[in-house]
Write a protein that holds these residues in place. Structure first.
Motif, PDB file in Angstrom:
ATOM      1  N   ARG A   1       0.844  -1.207   0.000  1.00  0.00           N
ATOM      2  CA  ARG A   1       0.000   0.000   0.000  1.00  0.00           C
ATOM      3  C   ARG A   1       0.878   1.255   0.000  1.00  0.00           C
ATOM      4  NH1 ARG A   1      -4.824  -2.022   2.529  1.00  0.00           N
ATOM      5  NH2 ARG A   1      -4.952  -4.129   1.684  1.00  0.00           N
ATOM      6  N   PRO A   2       0.341   2.357  -0.524  1.00  0.00           N
ATOM      7  CA  PRO A   2       1.089   3.613  -0.464  1.00  0.00           C
ATOM      8  C   PRO A   2       1.501   3.937   0.974  1.00  0.00           C
ATOM      9  CG  PRO A   2      -0.830   3.851  -1.874  1.00  0.00           C
ATOM     10  CD  PRO A   2      -0.951   2.500  -1.218  1.00  0.00           C
ATOM     11  N   GLY A   3       2.708   4.441   1.132  1.00  0.00           N
ATOM     12  CA  GLY A   3       3.199   4.832   2.448  1.00  0.00           C
ATOM     13  C   GLY A   3       3.773   3.687   3.271  1.00  0.00           C
ATOM     14  N   TYR A   4       3.703   2.474   2.754  1.00  0.00           N
ATOM     15  CA  TYR A   4       4.218   1.308   3.501  1.00  0.00           C
ATOM     16  C   TYR A   4       5.743   1.262   3.530  1.00  0.00           C
ATOM     17  CZ  TYR A   4       0.182  -1.754   4.550  1.00  0.00           C
ATOM     18  OH  TYR A   4      -0.938  -2.323   5.069  1.00  0.00           O
ATOM     19  N   THR A   5       6.247   0.583   4.546  1.00  0.00           N
ATOM     20  CA  THR A   5       7.667   0.230   4.598  1.00  0.00           C
ATOM     21  C   THR A   5       7.753  -1.294   4.584  1.00  0.00           C
ATOM     22  OG1 THR A   5       7.542   0.273   6.993  1.00  0.00           O
ATOM     23  CG2 THR A   5       8.375   2.267   5.926  1.00  0.00           C
ATOM     24  N   ILE A   6       8.616  -1.819   3.722  1.00  0.00           N
ATOM     25  CA  ILE A   6       8.699  -3.275   3.530  1.00  0.00           C
ATOM     26  C   ILE A   6      10.162  -3.680   3.357  1.00  0.00           C
ATOM     27  CG2 ILE A   6       8.056  -5.190   1.979  1.00  0.00           C
ATOM     28  CD1 ILE A   6       5.653  -3.437   1.068  1.00  0.00           C
ATOM     29  N   ILE A   7      10.534  -4.789   3.956  1.00  0.00           N
ATOM     30  CA  ILE A   7      11.851  -5.362   3.648  1.00  0.00           C
ATOM     31  C   ILE A   7      11.670  -6.825   3.235  1.00  0.00           C
ATOM     32  CG2 ILE A   7      13.192  -3.853   5.176  1.00  0.00           C
ATOM     33  CD1 ILE A   7      13.460  -6.428   7.045  1.00  0.00           C
ATOM     34  N   MET A   8      12.696  -7.331   2.556  1.00  0.00           N
ATOM     35  CA  MET A   8      12.718  -8.733   2.147  1.00  0.00           C
ATOM     36  C   MET A   8      14.171  -9.091   1.853  1.00  0.00           C
ATOM     37  SD  MET A   8      10.669 -10.538  -1.011  1.00  0.00           S
ATOM     38  CE  MET A   8      10.398 -12.307  -0.895  1.00  0.00           C
ATOM     39  N   GLY A   9      14.505 -10.323   2.038  1.00  0.00           N
ATOM     40  CA  GLY A   9      15.855 -10.775   1.706  1.00  0.00           C
ATOM     41  C   GLY A   9      15.969 -11.037   0.216  1.00  0.00           C
TER      42      GLY A   9
ATOM     43  N   LEU B   1      11.861 -10.563  13.860  1.00  0.00           N
ATOM     44  CA  LEU B   1      11.769 -10.605  15.318  1.00  0.00           C
ATOM     45  C   LEU B   1      11.116  -9.355  15.911  1.00  0.00           C
ATOM     46  CD1 LEU B   1      12.771 -12.696  17.336  1.00  0.00           C
ATOM     47  CD2 LEU B   1      14.962 -11.487  17.412  1.00  0.00           C
ATOM     48  N   LYS B   2      11.492  -8.193  15.377  1.00  0.00           N
ATOM     49  CA  LYS B   2      11.060  -6.944  16.015  1.00  0.00           C
ATOM     50  C   LYS B   2      10.230  -6.021  15.133  1.00  0.00           C
ATOM     51  CE  LYS B   2      14.575  -6.909  19.439  1.00  0.00           C
ATOM     52  NZ  LYS B   2      15.904  -6.525  19.866  1.00  0.00           N
ATOM     53  N   GLY B   3      10.169  -6.294  13.837  1.00  0.00           N
ATOM     54  CA  GLY B   3       9.371  -5.443  12.957  1.00  0.00           C
ATOM     55  C   GLY B   3       9.970  -4.068  12.728  1.00  0.00           C
ATOM     56  N   VAL B   4      11.289  -3.964  12.829  1.00  0.00           N
ATOM     57  CA  VAL B   4      11.964  -2.695  12.537  1.00  0.00           C
ATOM     58  C   VAL B   4      13.190  -2.950  11.667  1.00  0.00           C
ATOM     59  CG1 VAL B   4      11.236  -1.550  14.691  1.00  0.00           C
ATOM     60  CG2 VAL B   4      13.409  -2.821  14.623  1.00  0.00           C
ATOM     61  N   CYS B   5      13.701  -1.883  11.068  1.00  0.00           N
ATOM     62  CA  CYS B   5      14.939  -2.003  10.287  1.00  0.00           C
ATOM     63  C   CYS B   5      15.665  -0.667  10.292  1.00  0.00           C
ATOM     64  CB  CYS B   5      14.613  -2.424   8.852  1.00  0.00           C
ATOM     65  SG  CYS B   5      16.065  -2.951   7.918  1.00  0.00           S
TER      66      CYS B   5
END
Ligand SMILES: CC(C)[C@H](C(=O)O)[C@@H](O)C(=O)O
Ligand code: SF4
Length: 433
Positions: free
Chosen positions: A112-120, A147-151
């Motif tokens: 969604r717009p404004g989301y933050t996402i990470i992936m390996g 684990l923590k939902g942050v990066c």
């Protein structure tokens, strides 16, 4: 002072600013696949930290090699499958429901717009097409994310690319991004977000915007990003229809995620595409790009249509328009991998699968497959493949193999000719002219 879309996203997600320009941001989603996630899972288990921050924000898929081709890939799938079950990760996609992560997750409405996402995975940049910040990360960051939902990231720098003019007939987002990478070089956007703007991007479908953002990493970019607009709203409407009273209301809300007119950039460039012709790579680096006309006559052994760059329904439609009623050259092996089951279903319903089969293509299940040379079309030494994928690294599709990156239209025409050639859809006229 105005802000860029990425700065606004960081502002809305920042939970800590520990040192210098390092910013810790909260994650809206962590995406996982079976190549990189097992390493993180095994390590978390070994450290007694086999937990997830929020099972509903983790999305997982087995996509790179599926169905498993050997014991090693079977084991990788098993680790992700058991982990998803153990933690109640509902959005886990296994055989029959699985497809290439960067096509599947947007299609499911997870971005969604404004989301933050990470992936390996390095092509996580694809999801910026929705006005999100999405970045590929290594194992340590992935573990912290799970684990923590942050990066932690450095404060974002942005290179703004204004794509102007009007795309000629038969020239596509893939040609635009190849031309841009040719200009920027493989390190031209290192540590920067590439913000794609301009009238040409505004007119593009979500699929085309994903193709653009997908290859931001091939110029070194952390992420690609497009502004959310009515095209974004229409694509997401099946998923957000209950959250907003109308499409106009959704559009109004999404307009938070657009750069200010006085935002400060680390570079601005203009790409006028009016005179652009279909592009193709010629070496082992994605910035080695030429017009197709300069490569015409180069024989190919295989044509591959698929991947997170160009395996969506729009791509299959374009290739099918070229292939309809024709046969591919006897010397060519044609392989097409619809990127997701939904793409496959649509292609089936529209008669596109029939066109591919009648032309002599082998249709595989949705998977990364040949793109990374692990299954479904690995090249032999000295063989050449015309591909709609994003990487032409030495040996990428098989040891000693050469990959030429191009659009689905060029790939389809090349399959028919047996050597690299412009598609008949290209007539050099500006769109609408
Ligand atoms: C397997 C994965 C780590 C890899 C990536 O990060 O890009 C793959 O998707 C690729 O395209 O080479
Ligand atoms: S399709 Fe290719 S580039 Fe995309 S995620 Fe899969 S292996 Fe990587």
């Amino acid at each position: 002072m105005g802000k860029t879309i990425t700065e606004k996203i960081f502002d809305a997600h920042r939970v800590d600013n520990p040192a210098g320009d390092i910013q810790v941001i909260r994650l809206d989603a962590v995406f996982c696949h079976e190549i990189t996630t097992p390493v993180a899972i095994n390590d978390l288990v070994a450290r007694g930290k086999d937990r997830v921050f929020d099972a509903s924000r983790i999305k997982a898929v087995i996509d790179h090699v599926t169905p498993a081709k050997d014991s090693k890939t079977a084991e990788q799938g098993k680790i992700v499958r058991e982990w998803a079950r153990r933690h109640g990760i509902v959005d886990f996609f296994d055989i029959g429901r699985n497809g290439v992560c960067h096509a599947l997750f947007p299609e499911k409405g997870f971005v969604r717009p404004g989301y933050t996402i990470i992936m390996g995975d390095s092509h996580t940049c694809t999801h910026g097409a929705f006005g999100a910040f999405a970045a590929g990360v290594g194992t340590t960051d992935l573990e912290v994310g799970i684990l923590k939902g942050v990066c932690a990231f450095k404060a974002p720098k942005t290179l703004k690319v204004e794509v102007t003019g009007s795309l000629p007939e038969g020239v596509y987002a893939k040609d635009v991004i190849l031309a841009l990478i040719g200009e920027l070089g493989v390190n031209g956007a290192t540590n920067k977000v590439i913000e794609f703007t301009g009238s040409v991007v505004e007119k593009m479908s979500m699929e085309s915007r994903m193709t653009l953002c997908n290859m931001a990493i091939e110029a070194g970019g952390t992420c690609g990003v497009c502004y959310p607009d009515s095209v974004t709203v229409d694509y997401l409407w099946p998923f957000i229809g209950n959250d907003y009273p109308s499409r106009e209301a959704a559009l109004e809300d999404f307009s938070r995620w657009i750069s200010d007119a006085d935002a400060v950039y680390d570079g601005v460039m203009n790409l006028d595409v009016s005179g652009l012709s279909p592009m193709v790579t010629f070496g082992y680096k994605p910035d080695q790009v030429k017009p197709v006309t300069e490569m015409e006559g180069t024989p190919v052994d295989q044509v591959y249509i698929g991947s997170c760059t160009n395996g969506r329904i729009e791509d299959l439609r374009i290739a099918a328009a070229v292939l309809k009623g024709k046969r591919i050259a006897d010397s060519v092996r044609g392989v097409v991998s619809p990127a997701t089951p939904e793409v496959y279903r649509m292609a089936l319903a529209e008669g596109i699968i029939q066109i591919f089969m009648d032309a002599g293509f082998c249709v595989t299940n949705p998977t990364c497959g040949a793109c990374l040379g692990m299954s479904n079309g690995v090249l032999a030494d000295g063989e050449v493949c015309a591909a709609t994928t994003n990487r032409n690294f030495n040996g990428r599709m098989g040891k000693g193999g050469m990959v030429h990156l191009m659009s689905p239209a060029t790939a389809a025409a090349t399959a028919i000719a047996g050597n690299i050639v412009n598609s008949e859809l290209f007539d050099g006229r500006e769109a609408g002219a």
